[in-house]
Design a protein around this motif. Structure first.
Motif, mmCIF file in Angstrom:
data_model
loop_
_atom_site.group_PDB
_atom_site.id
_atom_site.type_symbol
_atom_site.label_atom_id
_atom_site.label_comp_id
_atom_site.label_asym_id
_atom_site.label_seq_id
_atom_site.Cartn_x
_atom_site.Cartn_y
_atom_site.Cartn_z
ATOM 1 N N UNK A 124 0.799 -1.217 0.000
ATOM 2 C CA UNK A 124 0.000 0.000 0.000
ATOM 3 C C UNK A 124 0.831 1.265 0.000
ATOM 4 N N UNK A 125 2.030 1.212 -0.592
ATOM 5 C CA UNK A 125 2.874 2.403 -0.654
ATOM 6 C C UNK A 125 2.251 3.450 -1.576
ATOM 7 N N UNK A 126 2.529 4.694 -1.289
ATOM 8 C CA UNK A 126 2.124 5.817 -2.137
ATOM 9 C C UNK A 126 3.275 6.064 -3.116
ATOM 10 N N UNK A 127 3.042 5.773 -4.392
ATOM 11 C CA UNK A 127 4.153 5.892 -5.340
ATOM 12 C C UNK A 127 3.645 6.133 -6.750
ATOM 13 N N UNK A 128 4.535 6.618 -7.580
ATOM 14 C CA UNK A 128 4.373 6.635 -9.029
ATOM 15 C C UNK A 128 5.450 5.725 -9.615
ATOM 16 N N UNK A 129 5.202 5.279 -10.828
ATOM 17 C CA UNK A 129 6.156 4.370 -11.451
ATOM 18 C C UNK A 129 6.530 4.873 -12.834
ATOM 19 N N UNK A 130 7.802 4.711 -13.180
ATOM 20 C CA UNK A 130 8.274 4.995 -14.532
ATOM 21 C C UNK A 130 8.666 3.645 -15.142
ATOM 22 N N UNK A 131 7.863 3.204 -16.102
ATOM 23 C CA UNK A 131 8.104 1.912 -16.746
ATOM 24 C C UNK A 131 8.886 2.110 -18.045
ATOM 25 N N UNK A 132 10.058 1.491 -18.132
ATOM 26 C CA UNK A 132 10.826 1.471 -19.369
ATOM 27 C C UNK A 132 10.681 0.095 -20.002
ATOM 28 N N UNK A 133 10.920 0.014 -21.296
ATOM 29 C CA UNK A 133 10.950 -1.287 -21.953
ATOM 30 C C UNK A 133 12.046 -2.142 -21.336
ATOM 31 N N UNK A 134 11.852 -3.451 -21.378
ATOM 32 C CA UNK A 134 12.879 -4.350 -20.862
ATOM 33 C C UNK A 134 14.207 -4.087 -21.590
ATOM 34 N N UNK A 135 15.264 -3.909 -20.813
ATOM 35 C CA UNK A 135 16.582 -3.695 -21.397
ATOM 36 C C UNK A 135 16.858 -2.259 -21.797
ATOM 37 N N UNK A 136 15.891 -1.361 -21.628
ATOM 38 C CA UNK A 136 16.097 0.051 -21.971
ATOM 39 C C UNK A 136 16.729 0.778 -20.790
ATOM 40 N N UNK A 137 17.729 1.581 -21.061
ATOM 41 C CA UNK A 137 18.402 2.331 -19.996
ATOM 42 C C UNK A 137 17.478 3.394 -19.424
ATOM 43 N N UNK A 138 17.665 3.705 -18.149
ATOM 44 C CA UNK A 138 16.910 4.779 -17.525
ATOM 45 C C UNK A 138 17.213 6.104 -18.225
#
Length: 531
Positions: A277-291
């Motif tokens: 139940x954490x309060x968070x946002x997520x940044x989803x990158x493609x698998x293997x893609x650099x941040x």
């Protein structure tokens, strides 16, 4: 060299039909002659053929079939009426067309086929396999573990004995003594060297004893030296447990955070955070893609986040994510950085200084038994009653051991950590990493990601169809059966096993034959025609 695979192509099926004719028409007059010099089995489209090749040449074959009625059912009636009790404990399959080319009847091919037969049947859930074996090779069949269960059948010049093989019978056979050695390229569990095995032969110590506390303190001190963290908390469990304990600490902050994902284990962190139940946002990158560090910096500059959660070594892709620059960014914006270092810790030197929390385990790059996990911290963690007791790392502060901890696991971990004296373990893994990099370039293999580290390499199966399955048939265990790998059609090779140098040399020799065979760059006996 001899190697095994499952037959899949028309050329392979043609070669099988030729060997079928040579064996069961010309040598054993079981069927009528045909001017084509080929015999296609009447159950061809139901068969799975395992073949043994000598370099590029078909040396032997065996066919599996699970559809009923079996050919033996038609000759005897339901075979269950004849089989011994131990052969009725699971599903049955029929083995047919066990044949070896005359040029290769040196015993080795039969043993390869027997091993493949046993492994294939076992892995596909069959409890036993039945076969009609020629009386001419009765002694050899017995050495493979087959036992007769009915009287011979057929014409006098082509007599066959109904026989059965179970896994237990094969394991007790002459052939099993000569079974091929298997080589593991798994990222865990790690095969144990003697210095680590020896710890499990010693009498256990109670975790309340002074001797245990002293040993645990030595281990913690060494872990802190290697990590650069101020504190380390040990738990009995896997990396997933350590990540749960890390996320539990974020829960008590009651602040919003940001989660980065670019692989299966980043996605797992997100799922764990959701359960908490954490309060968070997520940044989803493609698998293997650099941040995208610039985009992350802009998000953190808004001041909306108190913590950031990421994976350092993403096992699912073999990618090493950026850590040092993220530490700098998080420090500038007063954001607590937490990292899953389960696969990276112990594989290469890096510092956890500047991290709020990080995790690691005993059973990957460090090379001992799975079962001990670590949560590193750079500030003292206090106990919190909002966290379930077993996940509350604050209870382990000041060397307190609140719950049972097996002394043999701690002792084996201590022994494994001696490999890092003078950086020797890091040097070894780096050398192995370079071996793999060299072969990747030499064979023009395209990796899933180029940001690799001395732990695991990932490639897409479409470059080399059925590579992992065929390698397994020849004794090489690549990492490909995890669900997250199957979903993406990925294959992995890890360099952390103790016999890597020997395994890698043999695998590369095998791989060269595999590529020549599939790319048609060597002389082949298979002529282009359809069955």
């Amino acid at each position: 060299m001899y190697w095994c695979k499952v037959a899949r192509t028309n050329e392979e099926f043609e070669a099988i039909a030729k060997l079928n004719y040579e064996t069961f028409v010309e040598e054993i007059p079981q069927h009528e002659k045909d001017p084509s010099g080929m015999r296609v089995d009447p159950f061809h489209h139901e068969n799975v053929y395992v073949i043994v090749l000598k370099d590029q040449e078909l040396a032997g074959m065996v066919a599996f079939r699970a559809e009923r009625p079996f050919s033996l059912d038609k000759k005897l009636g339901p075979v269950e009426n004849y089989l011994p009790e131990d052969a009725l404990k699971g599903a049955l399959c029929e083995v047919r067309l066990l044949a070896v080319d005359k040029k290769h009847r040196n015993g080795r091919v039969f043993y390869y086929l027997a091993r493949a037969l046993s492994d294939f049947a076992y892995e596909n859930g069959y409890g036993a396999a039945v076969i009609s074996g020629t009386v001419r090779e009765q002694k050899l069949y017995n050495q493979l573990g087959f036992e007769p269960f009915a009287n011979p059948i057929g014409a006098e010049d082509a007599l066959f004995v109904p026989m059965v093989l179970t896994r237990e019978r094969f394991d007790n056979s002459v052939a099993a003594r000569f079974k091929q050695k298997r080589y593991s390229f798994y990222p865990g569990p790690v095969h144990q060297v003697n210095v680590i095995k020896n710890a499990f032969q010693e009498d256990p110590l109670t975790h309340r004893s002074h001797q245990f506390e002293v040993m645990l303190d030595r281990v913690k001190h060494r872990l802190n030296e290697l990590s650069g963290a101020k504190y380390v908390h040990l738990l009995v469990g896997t990396g997933t447990l350590a990540n749960e304990a890390m996320i539990a600490q974020l829960k008590v902050l009651d602040e919003r955070g940001l989660i980065l994902t670019n692989g299966a284990f980043g996605e797992r962190l997100q799922k764990q955070a959701l359960r908490w139940g954490l309060d968070y946002n997520v940044v989803n990158y493609d698998w293997g893609q650099a941040y995208d560090l610039e985009a992350i910096e802009k998000k953190l500059a808004l001041g909306n986040y108190s913590w950031l959660l990421m994976v350092h070594g993403e096992t699912s892709t073999g990618m090493l994510n950026e850590l040092e620059e993220l530490k700098d960014i998080c420090r500038r914006f007063n954001v607590l950085l937490c990292a899953d270092c389960v696969s990276s810790f112990g594989s290469l030197p890096f510092s956890m200084e500047g991290l709020y929390l990080a995790t690691g385990v005993s059973g990957k790059a460090i090379g001992t038994m799975s079962g001990i996990s670590f949560v590193f911290a750079n500030s003292e963690i206090v106990s919190c009653e909002r966290i379930p007791a077993y996940l509350d790392i604050g209870l382990t502060t000041n060397s307190h051991v609140p719950f049972t901890m097996p002394s043999q696991l701690i002792h084996s971990l201590e022994n494994a950590l001696t490999a890092y004296d003078d950086g020797e373990r890091y040097k070894l893994l780096h050398k192995r990493w370079m071996y793999i990099e060299e072969e990747v370039k030499r064979h023009n293999i395209e990796l899933f990601t180029n940001n690799t580290y001395p732990m695991i390499f990932t490639l897409q199966e479409n470059q080399f169809p059925h590579l992992a399955e065929d390698a397994r048939m020849s004794g090489f265990d690549l990492h490909y059966k995890s669900e997250y790998l199957k979903e993406k059609s990925l294959i992995q090779i890890s360099c952390i096993q103790p016999d890597f140098e020997v395994a890698w040399t043999k695998f590369i020799n095998w791989f060269a034959n595999y590529r020549l065979y599939h790319e048609g760059k060597s002389k082949s006996l298979f002529e282009s025609s359809s069955l």
